[in-house]
Design a protein around this motif. Structure first.
Motif, PDB file in Angstrom:
ATOM      1  N   PHE A   6       0.825  -1.204   0.000  1.00 54.49           N
ATOM      2  CA  PHE A   6       0.000   0.000   0.000  1.00 54.49           C
ATOM      3  C   PHE A   6       0.861   1.256   0.000  1.00 54.49           C
ATOM      4  CE2 PHE A   6      -2.405   3.243   2.400  1.00 54.49           C
ATOM      5  CZ  PHE A   6      -3.425   3.425   1.485  1.00 54.49           C
ATOM      6  N   PRO A   8       0.262   5.152   0.467  1.00 60.71           N
ATOM      7  CA  PRO A   8      -0.739   6.164   0.800  1.00 60.71           C
ATOM      8  C   PRO A   8      -0.728   7.355  -0.152  1.00 60.71           C
ATOM      9  CG  PRO A   8       0.576   5.613   2.729  1.00 60.71           C
ATOM     10  CD  PRO A   8       1.172   4.904   1.562  1.00 60.71           C
ATOM     11  N   ALA A  11      -2.850   6.491  -3.240  1.00 64.51           N
ATOM     12  CA  ALA A  11      -4.217   6.031  -3.019  1.00 64.51           C
ATOM     13  C   ALA A  11      -5.226   7.157  -3.202  1.00 64.51           C
ATOM     14  CB  ALA A  11      -4.349   5.446  -1.620  1.00 64.51           C
ATOM     15  N   THR A  12      -6.259   6.873  -3.937  1.00 60.55           N
ATOM     16  CA  THR A  12      -7.381   7.800  -4.054  1.00 60.55           C
ATOM     17  C   THR A  12      -8.651   7.007  -3.784  1.00 60.55           C
ATOM     18  OG1 THR A  12      -7.546   7.414  -6.425  1.00 60.55           O
ATOM     19  CG2 THR A  12      -6.244   9.304  -5.726  1.00 60.55           C
ATOM     20  N   ALA A  13      -9.491   7.549  -2.940  1.00 56.65           N
ATOM     21  CA  ALA A  13     -10.734   6.865  -2.595  1.00 56.65           C
ATOM     22  C   ALA A  13     -11.806   7.907  -2.328  1.00 56.65           C
ATOM     23  CB  ALA A  13     -10.527   5.984  -1.367  1.00 56.65           C
ATOM     24  N   ILE A  16     -13.622   5.974   2.956  1.00 55.09           N
ATOM     25  CA  ILE A  16     -12.741   5.122   3.756  1.00 55.09           C
ATOM     26  C   ILE A  16     -13.629   4.387   4.745  1.00 55.09           C
ATOM     27  CG2 ILE A  16     -10.862   5.024   5.429  1.00 55.09           C
ATOM     28  CD1 ILE A  16      -9.761   7.579   4.137  1.00 55.09           C
ATOM     29  N   SER A  20     -13.598  -4.497   8.190  1.00 51.38           N
ATOM     30  CA  SER A  20     -14.143  -5.278   7.089  1.00 51.38           C
ATOM     31  C   SER A  20     -15.071  -6.378   7.577  1.00 51.38           C
ATOM     32  CB  SER A  20     -13.004  -5.882   6.259  1.00 51.38           C
ATOM     33  OG  SER A  20     -12.242  -6.770   7.051  1.00 51.38           O
ATOM     34  N   THR A  32     -19.363   0.370  -3.694  1.00 52.69           N
ATOM     35  CA  THR A  32     -18.654   0.084  -4.942  1.00 52.69           C
ATOM     36  C   THR A  32     -19.635  -0.240  -6.068  1.00 52.69           C
ATOM     37  OG1 THR A  32     -18.285  -2.208  -4.267  1.00 52.69           O
ATOM     38  CG2 THR A  32     -16.486  -0.666  -3.886  1.00 52.69           C
ATOM     39  N   ARG A  37     -15.237   4.618  -5.122  1.00 54.81           N
ATOM     40  CA  ARG A  37     -13.981   3.915  -4.835  1.00 54.81           C
ATOM     41  C   ARG A  37     -13.827   3.855  -3.316  1.00 54.81           C
ATOM     42  NH1 ARG A  37     -10.326   7.779  -8.122  1.00 54.81           N
ATOM     43  NH2 ARG A  37     -11.844   9.088  -7.087  1.00 54.81           N
ATOM     44  N   CYS A  38     -13.672   2.658  -2.792  1.00 57.94           N
ATOM     45  CA  CYS A  38     -13.614   2.448  -1.343  1.00 57.94           C
ATOM     46  C   CYS A  38     -12.240   1.967  -0.910  1.00 57.94           C
ATOM     47  CB  CYS A  38     -14.657   1.427  -0.902  1.00 57.94           C
ATOM     48  SG  CYS A  38     -16.334   1.931  -1.235  1.00 57.94           S
ATOM     49  N   LEU A  39     -11.818   2.474   0.218  1.00 58.11           N
ATOM     50  CA  LEU A  39     -10.588   2.011   0.859  1.00 58.11           C
ATOM     51  C   LEU A  39     -10.997   1.428   2.197  1.00 58.11           C
ATOM     52  CD1 LEU A  39      -7.471   1.900   1.156  1.00 58.11           C
ATOM     53  CD2 LEU A  39      -7.636   4.151   2.213  1.00 58.11           C
ATOM     54  N   LEU A  41      -9.887  -0.277   5.810  1.00 59.16           N
ATOM     55  CA  LEU A  41      -8.802  -0.434   6.776  1.00 59.16           C
ATOM     56  C   LEU A  41      -9.198  -1.540   7.744  1.00 59.16           C
ATOM     57  CD1 LEU A  41      -8.072   3.314   7.554  1.00 59.16           C
ATOM     58  CD2 LEU A  41      -6.919   1.832   5.910  1.00 59.16           C
TER      59      LEU A  41
END
Length: 86
Positions: A6, A8, A11-13, A16, A20, A32, A37-39, A41
């Protein structure tokens, strides 16, 4: 993607999602599907489901295999203090 891969800065989201689990997974799925676009963590360890989860194993490999099982309703406790909601 693993934590080691990863970046940072790259990364574009749009969203967040922290965690999960059941709610985070459904949120990510819904968002989605809507085109965001999902990130996600996650603090849990990284594991390989192919190596650690064997859903297609035969019944004989189940953790309780070989243990006695109730065969009739009379073998199950029906004490009133053992019931839920009352």
């Amino acid at each position: 993607m693993t934590a080691a891969a990863f970046d940072p800065a790259a990364a574009t989201a749009d969203v967040i999602i922290v965690g999960s689990g059941a709610a985070g997974g459904m949120a990510a799925y819904s968002l989605t599907k809507a085109g965001l676009r999902c990130l996600m963590l996650e603090a849990g360890r990284d594991y390989d489901p192919q190596a650690e989860v064997n859903m297609m194993a035969p019944e004989s490999d189940a953790p309780c295999a070989g243990r006695p099982r109730p065969t009739s309703r009379s073998a199950i406790s029906t004490r009133p203090w053992g019931r839920l909601g009352g």
